[in-house]
Design an enzyme around this catalytic site. Structure first.
Site, PDB file in Angstrom:
ATOM      1  N   LYS B  53     -55.657 -11.177  39.759  1.00 33.18           N
ATOM      2  CA  LYS B  53     -57.048 -11.639  39.240  1.00 33.18           C
ATOM      3  C   LYS B  53     -56.818 -13.075  39.905  1.00 33.18           C
ATOM      4  CE  LYS B  53     -56.973  -9.171  35.033  1.00 33.18           C
ATOM      5  NZ  LYS B  53     -56.212  -9.031  33.740  1.00 33.18           N
ATOM      6  N   GLN B  97     -53.540 -12.396  28.771  1.00 37.08           N
ATOM      7  CA  GLN B  97     -52.916 -10.932  29.080  1.00 37.08           C
ATOM      8  C   GLN B  97     -52.063 -10.453  28.141  1.00 37.08           C
ATOM      9  OE1 GLN B  97     -53.687 -10.110  32.337  1.00 37.08           O
ATOM     10  NE2 GLN B  97     -52.762  -8.067  31.782  1.00 37.08           N
ATOM     11  N   ASP B 120     -63.499 -11.424  28.877  1.00 39.03           N
ATOM     12  CA  ASP B 120     -62.951  -9.820  28.721  1.00 39.03           C
ATOM     13  C   ASP B 120     -64.204  -9.130  27.853  1.00 39.03           C
ATOM     14  OD1 ASP B 120     -60.843  -8.801  30.147  1.00 39.03           O
ATOM     15  OD2 ASP B 120     -59.586  -9.693  28.926  1.00 39.03           O
TER      16      ASP B 120
END
Lengths: 309, 309
Positions: B53, B97, B120
């Site tokens: 990412k 995460q 997200d």
């Protein structure tokens, strides 16, 4: 002949259970469940709905409070009132009757109600909780639909359900609830090409299109269960009088296993579910459960798509 | 032969557009878009995903910040960090995460991220916004699915779409997005009885079941479009080596109009959409649009069910 699902009787049963829960809370020394209704302005229909809700509260022992505000109430004052109610431990459900006057931002006002006291279940947080199957307050009419289905189908798992209409207040939440119950769910709407064919495959039809007598007898598989959420006032050509009809051509659907009438089907469930939601909030507050993390979305598992390709 | 939808190429195009948006923001004097990734503990796979990412951020000019915290980090400290990031105007996207260590309440942590910076798209508020079609941040993989569909279908309106799998991270949000695009949407899952028959009627199949090669060629209508979200590592019996396969038996589906390969289909879109989401937040913050009422749920209309019966 199809069984008629008697919404009035089911609502009465639910009210009795709700009343018993109220009594149990009070007997245990907790505050009596309270619903606060806010009515801004003097819309005639809104006054009727509010009166009906308040009367229903009495029946089950819920304290009701009505805040009647003039039509020129400032938005800031309305928000201040809601903030006070959010923080008032004797208030369990908060309901702000719509429509609100034009100078007020309805979305802003409705989302200012604490999700934990939002007994209508329309706050984005409650919508999100419903969508992810993680608790929260379920909106009243969709909850009523599921309870009515439960009276005629023991296990929804694997049933083919068709929802006609994709409104935010009925179609989509009902689809989410059916999916949570492990139905295969098809959501149809105005752009659906082959609705009769799709409906004919369904074990369960939930009609929430707002289109009078849209669903014909030929659309319904023998043995299907039909929940008719629609309610429209039309002119009866035979008698020259007005009458209420649903989204389903009731008389043509007698080969169904069971069907809700209109009126007397889903309608009576809505207020009964509002009362049940209010008591649910009171129970959760009594248990100190409100505003905990327990009913937020599941932790996403990103492993599937974080990798490879 | 089916057209192969080249997810890598589509992702590259999206990245170029994202980079142009970043450049425009910076040229206009706004802060450079920034993504902050929080990694707790030393899970090997997580480290790989985070690295990927961060590398992707560099490519499009997004500033990335990595917070690496030890596995024994206290939950309170993690929440404090997130609170700081929520209030930091140079931070646009916040990503924590998962999996998190067992002593940390993952749900609580994820919902502590501001919905406005939740790139997200999993916060209950964003799920609610998505469900009601009222804006918010769309989760990355579902967004990628829709972009890929857009490359081969001009107008989704009225198409019959079947979503296989009802997870909160792919199946349900994809179903909501397809419904917003006016598709007729059927959501299927492990309890669906007649999946092959249902799939055969679909103009669009989105396979997100996590079941390798579940969808056979005979399940697919000639001319259908297939988006394969699954990705599973299996042993190739012919070669004795491991390989990656999707939820669709790719070779059997050459009568489809178009199909995504695995790998190289949906996978590359996920990170590209994460970057696009981050820039979207930065644009909204630049316009002072974050945390306004504009993207909350529509005001419910209770008139239909407040009356009668």
């Amino acid at each position: 002949m199809a069984d008629i699902i008697d919404g009035r009787a089911v609502a009465r049963d639910l009210d009795e259970k709700t009343k018993a829960r109220v009594d149990a809370l009070v007997a245990a020394g907790h505050p009596r469940p309270g619903l606060t209704v806010i009515l801004v302005g003097d819309d005639g229909a809104s006054q009727v709905y509010v009166r009906r809700k308040i009367k229903a509260c009495e029946k089950v022992g819920i304290t009701s409070t009505e805040h009647r505000l003039p039509a020129d109430t400032k938005q800031a004052d309305l928000l201040k009132l809601i903030d006070e109610l959010n923080n008032d431990p004797t208030v369990h459900g908060i309901l702000c009757q719509v429509p609100l006057p034009d100078h007020i931002d309805t979305r802003l006002v409705l989302r200012s109600i604490s999700p934990d006291k939002d007994v209508d279940g329309f706050h984005p947080v409650n919508v999100g909780r419903l969508s992810t199957g993680t608790g929260g307050i379920v909106p009243c009419t969709p909850l009523g639909v599921m309870i009515l289905l439960g009276t005629v189908i023991d296990d929804l798992k694997g049933k083919d359900a068709v929802v006609i209409g994709k409104s935010n207040i009925v179609g989509k939440p009902v689809a989410n609830l059916l999916l949570d119950a492990e139905c295969t769910v098809t959501v149809t709407h105005i752009y659906t090409h082959n609705l009769p064919e799709i409906a004919r495959k369904a074990d369960i039809i939930v009609a929430a299109a707002g289109a009078p007598e849209l669903v014909k007898g030929s659309w319904v598989k023998p043995g299907a269960v039909i929940i008719d959420v629609g309610i429209t006032r039309i002119m009866d050509e035979a008698t020259g009088k007005e009458k209420l009809v649903g989204d389903v051509a009731f008389d043509e659907c007698q080969h169904a296993k069971a069907i809700t009438p209109v009126p007397g089907g889903v309608g009576p469930m809505t207020i009964a579910c509002l009362l049940a939601n209010t008591v649910q909030v009171a129970e959760r507050m009594a248990e100190g459960e409100v505003a905990t993390e327990s009913d937020y979305a599941d932790a996403p598992d990103r492993s599937m798509h974080g990798s490879a390709s």
